[in-house]
Write an enzyme that holds these catalytic residues in place. Structure first.
Site, PDB file in Angstrom:
ATOM      1  N   ASP A  11       0.799  -1.266  -0.112  1.00  0.00           N
ATOM      2  CA  ASP A  11      -0.175  -0.191   0.120  1.00  0.00           C
ATOM      3  C   ASP A  11       0.929   1.107   0.005  1.00  0.00           C
ATOM      4  O   ASP A  11       0.317   2.454  -0.216  1.00  0.00           O
ATOM      5  CB  ASP A  11      -1.007   0.056   1.278  1.00  0.00           C
ATOM      6  CG  ASP A  11      -2.427   0.459   0.870  1.00  0.00           C
ATOM      7  OD1 ASP A  11      -2.822   0.443  -0.290  1.00  0.00           O
ATOM      8  OD2 ASP A  11      -2.887   0.890   1.809  1.00  0.00           O
ATOM      9  N   HIS A  71      -8.623  10.570  -0.603  1.00  0.00           N
ATOM     10  CA  HIS A  71      -9.271   9.448  -0.087  1.00  0.00           C
ATOM     11  C   HIS A  71      -9.777   9.539   1.290  1.00  0.00           C
ATOM     12  O   HIS A  71      -9.011   9.605   2.240  1.00  0.00           O
ATOM     13  CB  HIS A  71      -8.396   8.118  -0.101  1.00  0.00           C
ATOM     14  CG  HIS A  71      -8.520   7.019   0.356  1.00  0.00           C
ATOM     15  ND1 HIS A  71      -8.811   5.600  -0.613  1.00  0.00           N
ATOM     16  CD2 HIS A  71      -8.838   6.546   1.522  1.00  0.00           C
ATOM     17  CE1 HIS A  71      -9.124   4.675   0.507  1.00  0.00           C
ATOM     18  NE2 HIS A  71      -9.125   5.094   1.530  1.00  0.00           N
ATOM     19  N   GLY A  75      -9.863   5.635   7.706  1.00  0.00           N
ATOM     20  CA  GLY A  75      -8.552   6.134   7.496  1.00  0.00           C
ATOM     21  C   GLY A  75      -8.703   7.262   6.486  1.00  0.00           C
ATOM     22  O   GLY A  75      -9.565   6.955   5.390  1.00  0.00           O
ATOM     23  N   ILE A 195     -16.369   8.182   2.855  1.00  0.00           N
ATOM     24  CA  ILE A 195     -16.854   9.733   3.201  1.00  0.00           C
ATOM     25  C   ILE A 195     -16.716  10.307   1.753  1.00  0.00           C
ATOM     26  O   ILE A 195     -17.987  11.084   1.573  1.00  0.00           O
ATOM     27  CB  ILE A 195     -16.108  10.458   4.135  1.00  0.00           C
ATOM     28  CG1 ILE A 195     -16.077   9.753   5.518  1.00  0.00           C
ATOM     29  CG2 ILE A 195     -16.182  11.802   4.220  1.00  0.00           C
ATOM     30  CD1 ILE A 195     -14.858   9.995   6.476  1.00  0.00           C
ATOM     31  N   GLY A 196     -15.816  10.172   1.195  1.00  0.00           N
ATOM     32  CA  GLY A 196     -15.533  10.940  -0.092  1.00  0.00           C
ATOM     33  C   GLY A 196     -16.576  10.636  -1.236  1.00  0.00           C
ATOM     34  O   GLY A 196     -17.110  11.258  -2.068  1.00  0.00           O
ATOM     35  N   ASN A 198     -19.710   9.392  -0.638  1.00  0.00           N
ATOM     36  CA  ASN A 198     -20.948   9.241  -0.052  1.00  0.00           C
ATOM     37  C   ASN A 198     -21.590  10.697   0.811  1.00  0.00           C
ATOM     38  O   ASN A 198     -22.734  11.023   0.618  1.00  0.00           O
ATOM     39  CB  ASN A 198     -21.412   8.267   1.049  1.00  0.00           C
ATOM     40  CG  ASN A 198     -21.408   6.791   0.371  1.00  0.00           C
ATOM     41  OD1 ASN A 198     -22.093   6.846  -0.665  1.00  0.00           O
ATOM     42  ND2 ASN A 198     -20.390   6.040   0.671  1.00  0.00           N
ATOM     43  N   GLU A 247      -9.711  -0.975  -4.633  1.00  0.00           N
ATOM     44  CA  GLU A 247      -8.354  -1.526  -4.168  1.00  0.00           C
ATOM     45  C   GLU A 247      -8.417  -2.941  -4.514  1.00  0.00           C
ATOM     46  O   GLU A 247      -7.179  -3.432  -4.887  1.00  0.00           O
ATOM     47  CB  GLU A 247      -8.190  -1.365  -2.756  1.00  0.00           C
ATOM     48  CG  GLU A 247      -8.025   0.338  -2.493  1.00  0.00           C
ATOM     49  CD  GLU A 247      -8.103   0.572  -1.122  1.00  0.00           C
ATOM     50  OE1 GLU A 247      -9.505   0.339  -0.590  1.00  0.00           O
ATOM     51  OE2 GLU A 247      -7.359   0.984  -0.448  1.00  0.00           O
TER      52      GLU A 247
HETATM   53  P1  AMP Z   1     -14.187   3.575   4.261  1.00  0.00           P
HETATM   54  O1  AMP Z   1     -13.241   3.609   5.558  1.00  0.00           O
HETATM   55  O2  AMP Z   1     -13.810   4.052   3.047  1.00  0.00           O
HETATM   56  O3  AMP Z   1     -14.884   2.102   4.333  1.00  0.00           O
HETATM   57  O4  AMP Z   1     -15.174   4.421   4.877  1.00  0.00           O
HETATM   58  C1  AMP Z   1     -16.125   4.345   6.034  1.00  0.00           C
HETATM   59  C2  AMP Z   1     -16.656   5.675   6.562  1.00  0.00           C
HETATM   60  O5  AMP Z   1     -17.401   6.307   5.357  1.00  0.00           O
HETATM   61  C3  AMP Z   1     -17.668   5.492   7.532  1.00  0.00           C
HETATM   62  O6  AMP Z   1     -17.080   5.493   8.779  1.00  0.00           O
HETATM   63  C4  AMP Z   1     -18.387   6.775   7.262  1.00  0.00           C
HETATM   64  O7  AMP Z   1     -17.974   7.793   8.139  1.00  0.00           O
HETATM   65  C5  AMP Z   1     -18.459   6.974   5.612  1.00  0.00           C
HETATM   66  N1  AMP Z   1     -19.684   6.719   5.139  1.00  0.00           N
HETATM   67  C6  AMP Z   1     -20.095   5.240   4.730  1.00  0.00           C
HETATM   68  N2  AMP Z   1     -21.277   5.671   4.057  1.00  0.00           N
HETATM   69  C7  AMP Z   1     -21.739   6.850   4.274  1.00  0.00           C
HETATM   70  C8  AMP Z   1     -23.069   7.679   3.921  1.00  0.00           C
HETATM   71  N3  AMP Z   1     -23.929   6.972   3.306  1.00  0.00           N
HETATM   72  N4  AMP Z   1     -22.882   8.944   4.308  1.00  0.00           N
HETATM   73  C9  AMP Z   1     -21.942   9.490   4.805  1.00  0.00           C
HETATM   74  N5  AMP Z   1     -20.827   8.842   5.311  1.00  0.00           N
HETATM   75  C10 AMP Z   1     -20.622   7.708   4.739  1.00  0.00           C
END
Ligand code: AMP
Length: 260
Positions: A11, A71, A75, A195-196, A198, A247
């Site tokens: 990574d 990203h 994290g 987050i990015g 959604n 990924e």
């Molecule tokens: P990841 O580590 O990329 O899987 O991102 C997980 C994080 O994405 C979660 O802890 C949330 O904070 C955010 N997330 C996932 N779905 C949503 C959503 N529909 N709206 C806002 N934040 C989201």
């Protein structure tokens, strides 16, 4: 499985093109020489995949492009990618550096560690546990590391949830600004990860800070969840898009390329 080739996809690999000025810390040089203390960066598989996909999606020539990838997941890290190669990224020797994250502090004054250790009677392991697991938007809000909960809290008038979201977005915007300087400009910016992909409210707040770059948000397009979409207006000077990361696919491709 003696006859099965094994492939390790690191990574950190994508960030190995960072120049020395980006990866050296302002520490005694022998820590770099003796212990390899330097910035390595993480989420490289994602930054590589998303920067290439963004260029493809927008019809940019990756070999002549300035791209910033945000990203933003539990994290979170940002990278500056020039002509397809990483020139800087926000995570460091470990994933603790850079952005304010779900439960990680990101950048802080390192002297805070000694100050809090004395106040709370913590040793180094205790402090590291706080910085990695009890900080970030979780620590700020006291509620959750999940942006769905923070948004809900914010809309219900919870000031700490609102502050957590503001601190997160402000840090992202500041990093993007510093990477515009590192790249001496920017053609396109991608938002990716949980987050990015959604959280429209985060993208909107970050892009408001970037108005000075001639970036304007297409509010309707910003309603997007988890699919490729341009979220800047057609006349925006810098294109901004949501590009879902993948990924697993990137690791498969690297693996196929290596064993072929
Ligand atoms: P990841 O580590 O990329 O899987 O991102 C997980 C994080 O994405 C979660 O802890 C949330 O904070 C955010 N997330 C996932 N779905 C949503 C959503 N529909 N709206 C806002 N934040 C989201």
């Amino acid at each position: 499985m003696p006859n099965v080739p094994m492939v390790g996809v690191f990574d950190t690999a994508f960030h190995q093109t960072m120049p020395k000025k980006a990866f050296l810390y302002g520490l005694p040089y022998q820590y770099y020489e003796n212990y390899k203390v330097r910035r390595y960066g993480f989420h490289g598989t994602s930054h590589s995949f998303v920067s290439k996909r963004l260029a493809e999606f927008l019809g940019l020539d990756i070999n002549n492009s300035k791209i910033i990838v945000a990203h933003l997941g539990n994290g979170a890290s940002i990278s500056a990618v020039k002509d397809g190669k990483c020139v800087d990224t926000s995570m460091g020797l470990t994933p603790l550096e850079g952005l304010v994250m779900g439960t990680r502090s990101g950048d802080i004054d390192p002297a805070i560690m000694e100050y809090v250790a004395k106040k709370e009677n913590l040793d180094i392991a205790g402090i590291m546990n706080v910085l990695n697991k009890k900080s970030g938007v979780q620590g700020l809000s006291g509620k959750s590391s999940d942006f769905r909960d923070l948004e809900e809290g914010m809309n219900a008038g919870d000031e700490r949830c609102a502050a957590a979201v503001e601190v997160f977005c402000y840090r992202v915007a500041k990093y993007i600004g510093s990477y515009v300087a590192a790249l001496n400009g920017v053609d396109a910016i991608a938002f990716t990860a949980g987050i990015g992909e959604n959280a429209g409210v985060v993208r909107e707040k970050v892009m408001e800070y970037l108005g000075y770059l001639g970036i304007t948000l297409d509010k309707a397009a910003n309603g997007v969840h988890g699919e490729e979409k341009v979220i800047s207006t057609p006349d925006s000077k810098v294109k901004v898009a949501v590009i879902p990361t993948n990924e697993e696919l990137a690791i498969c491709r690297e693996t196929v390329a290596l064993v072929k």
